[in-house]
Write an enzyme that holds these catalytic residues in place. Structure first.
Site, PDB file in Angstrom:
ATOM      1  N   ARG A 269       0.825  -1.217   0.000  1.00 37.09           N
ATOM      2  CA  ARG A 269       0.000   0.000   0.000  1.00 37.09           C
ATOM      3  C   ARG A 269       0.859   1.267   0.000  1.00 37.09           C
ATOM      4  O   ARG A 269       0.625   2.200  -0.767  1.00 37.09           O
ATOM      5  CB  ARG A 269      -0.923  -0.004   1.219  1.00 37.09           C
ATOM      6  CG  ARG A 269      -2.096  -0.967   1.124  1.00 37.09           C
ATOM      7  CD  ARG A 269      -3.015  -0.808   2.304  1.00 37.09           C
ATOM      8  NE  ARG A 269      -2.357  -1.177   3.545  1.00 37.09           N
ATOM      9  CZ  ARG A 269      -2.476  -2.360   4.143  1.00 37.09           C
ATOM     10  NH1 ARG A 269      -3.217  -3.298   3.585  1.00 37.09           N
ATOM     11  NH2 ARG A 269      -1.859  -2.615   5.282  1.00 37.09           N
TER      12      ARG A 269
ATOM     13  N   GLU B  11      16.359   2.797  17.922  1.00 32.31           N
ATOM     14  CA  GLU B  11      15.601   4.025  18.145  1.00 32.31           C
ATOM     15  C   GLU B  11      15.256   4.175  19.622  1.00 32.31           C
ATOM     16  O   GLU B  11      14.763   3.218  20.220  1.00 32.31           O
ATOM     17  CB  GLU B  11      14.338   4.018  17.284  1.00 32.31           C
ATOM     18  CG  GLU B  11      14.666   4.011  15.802  1.00 32.31           C
ATOM     19  CD  GLU B  11      13.462   3.880  14.886  1.00 32.31           C
ATOM     20  OE1 GLU B  11      13.609   4.071  13.676  1.00 32.31           O
ATOM     21  OE2 GLU B  11      12.363   3.573  15.390  1.00 32.31           O
TER      22      GLU B  11
ATOM     23  N   PRO C  52       8.677  -4.691   4.611  1.00 29.03           N
ATOM     24  CA  PRO C  52       8.708  -5.024   6.035  1.00 29.03           C
ATOM     25  C   PRO C  52      10.056  -5.619   6.426  1.00 29.03           C
ATOM     26  O   PRO C  52      10.849  -6.034   5.565  1.00 29.03           O
ATOM     27  CB  PRO C  52       7.580  -6.048   6.180  1.00 29.03           C
ATOM     28  CG  PRO C  52       7.434  -6.653   4.828  1.00 29.03           C
ATOM     29  CD  PRO C  52       7.785  -5.576   3.844  1.00 29.03           C
TER      30      PRO C  52
ATOM     31  N   HIS D 280      11.715   9.340  13.039  1.00 23.77           N
ATOM     32  CA  HIS D 280      10.641   8.364  12.865  1.00 23.77           C
ATOM     33  C   HIS D 280       9.263   9.013  13.023  1.00 23.77           C
ATOM     34  O   HIS D 280       8.455   8.612  13.872  1.00 23.77           O
ATOM     35  CB  HIS D 280      10.791   7.198  13.846  1.00 23.77           C
ATOM     36  CG  HIS D 280      10.092   5.952  13.356  1.00 23.77           C
ATOM     37  ND1 HIS D 280      10.558   4.683  13.621  1.00 23.77           N
ATOM     38  CD2 HIS D 280       8.957   5.777  12.629  1.00 23.77           C
ATOM     39  CE1 HIS D 280       9.737   3.780  13.086  1.00 23.77           C
ATOM     40  NE2 HIS D 280       8.760   4.430  12.485  1.00 23.77           N
TER      41      HIS D 280
ATOM     42  N   ASP E 189      14.115   8.258   7.848  1.00 26.67           N
ATOM     43  CA  ASP E 189      13.233   8.564   8.979  1.00 26.67           C
ATOM     44  C   ASP E 189      13.304   7.472  10.037  1.00 26.67           C
ATOM     45  O   ASP E 189      12.518   7.479  10.985  1.00 26.67           O
ATOM     46  CB  ASP E 189      11.783   8.723   8.486  1.00 26.67           C
ATOM     47  CG  ASP E 189      10.840   9.195   9.583  1.00 26.67           C
ATOM     48  OD1 ASP E 189      11.189  10.152  10.292  1.00 26.67           O
ATOM     49  OD2 ASP E 189       9.758   8.594   9.730  1.00 26.67           O
TER      50      ASP E 189
ATOM     51  N   ASN F 215      11.980   5.197   4.960  1.00 24.07           N
ATOM     52  CA  ASN F 215      11.108   5.485   6.100  1.00 24.07           C
ATOM     53  C   ASN F 215      10.252   4.262   6.395  1.00 24.07           C
ATOM     54  O   ASN F 215       9.088   4.347   6.743  1.00 24.07           O
ATOM     55  CB  ASN F 215      10.271   6.748   5.890  1.00 24.07           C
ATOM     56  CG  ASN F 215       9.332   6.699   4.694  1.00 24.07           C
ATOM     57  OD1 ASN F 215       9.544   5.946   3.761  1.00 24.07           O
ATOM     58  ND2 ASN F 215       8.300   7.523   4.717  1.00 24.07           N
ATOM     59  N   SER F 216      10.920   3.096   6.287  1.00 25.59           N
ATOM     60  CA  SER F 216      10.278   1.817   6.577  1.00 25.59           C
ATOM     61  C   SER F 216      10.818   1.251   7.893  1.00 25.59           C
ATOM     62  O   SER F 216      10.212   1.439   8.947  1.00 25.59           O
ATOM     63  CB  SER F 216      10.510   0.844   5.423  1.00 25.59           C
ATOM     64  OG  SER F 216       9.848  -0.368   5.649  1.00 25.59           O
ATOM     65  N   ARG F 217      11.978   0.603   7.843  1.00 21.81           N
ATOM     66  CA  ARG F 217      12.610   0.057   9.044  1.00 21.81           C
ATOM     67  C   ARG F 217      14.110   0.271   8.940  1.00 21.81           C
ATOM     68  O   ARG F 217      14.723  -0.014   7.910  1.00 21.81           O
ATOM     69  CB  ARG F 217      12.312  -1.445   9.198  1.00 21.81           C
ATOM     70  CG  ARG F 217      10.867  -1.764   9.552  1.00 21.81           C
ATOM     71  CD  ARG F 217      10.528  -1.319  10.962  1.00 21.81           C
ATOM     72  NE  ARG F 217       9.167  -1.659  11.348  1.00 21.81           N
ATOM     73  CZ  ARG F 217       8.116  -0.852  11.250  1.00 21.81           C
ATOM     74  NH1 ARG F 217       8.287   0.365  10.729  1.00 21.81           N
ATOM     75  NH2 ARG F 217       6.917  -1.233  11.629  1.00 21.81           N
TER      76      ARG F 217
END
Length: 322
Positions: A160, A268, A211, A287, A263, A237-239
């Site tokens: 998506r 983190e 993912p 993030h 991001d 800006n995923s993982r």
């Protein structure tokens, strides 16, 4: 019935309301709960039947010590903070919040790209510092400016969010390649599906939207960067764990990768010794792709509906098969 939110601050720092959840039971909301102190987590769960968490882990040990848990809700799409398999053994459904941030995260990926292309923040700071008023010319720029029309964006992970990012890139006049997802009719209307190696070779910009799985961890590394064009731009800006950060820092410092917009980080909050903090041409934000108020309201609404469904005996958005 007792409900507890273990780490509610990032979801609701004060601009949303917990009222709809409060109407469903005796609700306790903690701003933050330790990510490492399981004693604190166990104490705060206490006898609660419904536990909502964002990043606070719910481990096997915690599940064993909190026998009153009937449902766990994750206030995010990712649910790796919960031992879902063990929860399933105990008959505890684990629910997440799917699809709440598609628009926001896709928009943010393009925002990172546009900042790299135009350095709008830095130029605004320069003007406010007097750079324009002192200029000998009617305009100036402190960085190379990049036009995206006709360039190729490769998107790794075309779900998506990847498709949303691709639509915006296409609207900017870019050609879009996709890899890492099963082709769909919708996706084929946006991008050309190719193998990963072809995407690495052809793309001017590479955006990560896959993912985190064992097979994708460290996907961007010295070897895969070596297959990319010289001067490629990387967006993530995923993982954070999709990237071997030292390898990316080396590529930025050598110029192999022209710029990165990130991001996320492997740990983190980001560690002070993360090599990307001192790398050339690397934009890092904390993030926040997911964090517009509209997205967080969707999380809240979905969490409420998930709890209502559990109380009605028909759990929804369950990710562990219970």
């Amino acid at each position: 019935m007792k409900l507890v939110v273990l780490d509610g601050y990032t979801e609701n720092p004060g601009d949303l309301s917990w009222g709809d959840l409060e109407r469903l039971g005796d609700l306790t909301v903690y701003d933050r709960t330790s990510l490492t102190d399981e004693e604190e987590t166990v104490s705060r769960i206490g006898g609660a039947e419904i536990v909502l968490t964002n990043k606070t882990p719910i481990t096997r040990r915690i599940l064993d010590r909190c026998p009153g848990i009937g449902m766990i809700g994750v206030l995010a799409t990712g649910y790796n903070v919960v031992d879902c398999a063990y929860a399933a053994q105990k008959g505890i459904p684990v629910s997440n919040v799917p699809a709440y941030g598609t628009a926001a995260v896709g928009q943010f990926a393009i925002a990172l790209l546009l900042e790299i292309c135009h350095h709008i923040g830095a130029h605004s700071d320069s003007v406010h510092a007097g750079g324009w008023s002192r200029s000998a010319d009617w305009c100036y720029w402190d960085y190379p400016l990049i036009e995206l029309e006709g360039k190729t964006m490769g998107i790794i992970g075309f779900g998506r969010i990847g498709r949303r990012t691709g639509r915006i890139a296409k609207a900017l006049g870019m050609k879009v390649l996709a890899a890492g997802s099963r082709p769909t009719e919708e996706g084929a209307g946006i991008a050309e599906y190719v193998e990963l190696e072809e995407l690495l070779r052809r793309s001017d910009v590479i955006s990560l939207h896959c993912p985190l799985f064992p097979e994708t961890e460290g996907l961007i590394n010295r070897e895969s960067i070596g297959k990319m064009k010289d001067g490629v731009i990387l967006l993530n800006n995923s993982r954070g764990q999709l990237v071997v950060e030292q390898d990316l820092a080396d590529a930025l410092n050598s110029g192999k990768v022209a710029a990165a917009g990130l991001d996320v980080a492997s740990t983190e909050p980001i560690r002070d010794d993360n090599p990307l903090l001192s790398a050339r041409n690397c934009i890092i934000t904390p993030h926040i792709s997911w964090a517009p108020k509209e997205s967080r309201q969707r999380i809240m609404d979905c969490a409420v509906e998930t709890v209502k469904a559990y109380l009605a005996g028909r759990p929804i958005n369950v990710v562990n098969g219970v």
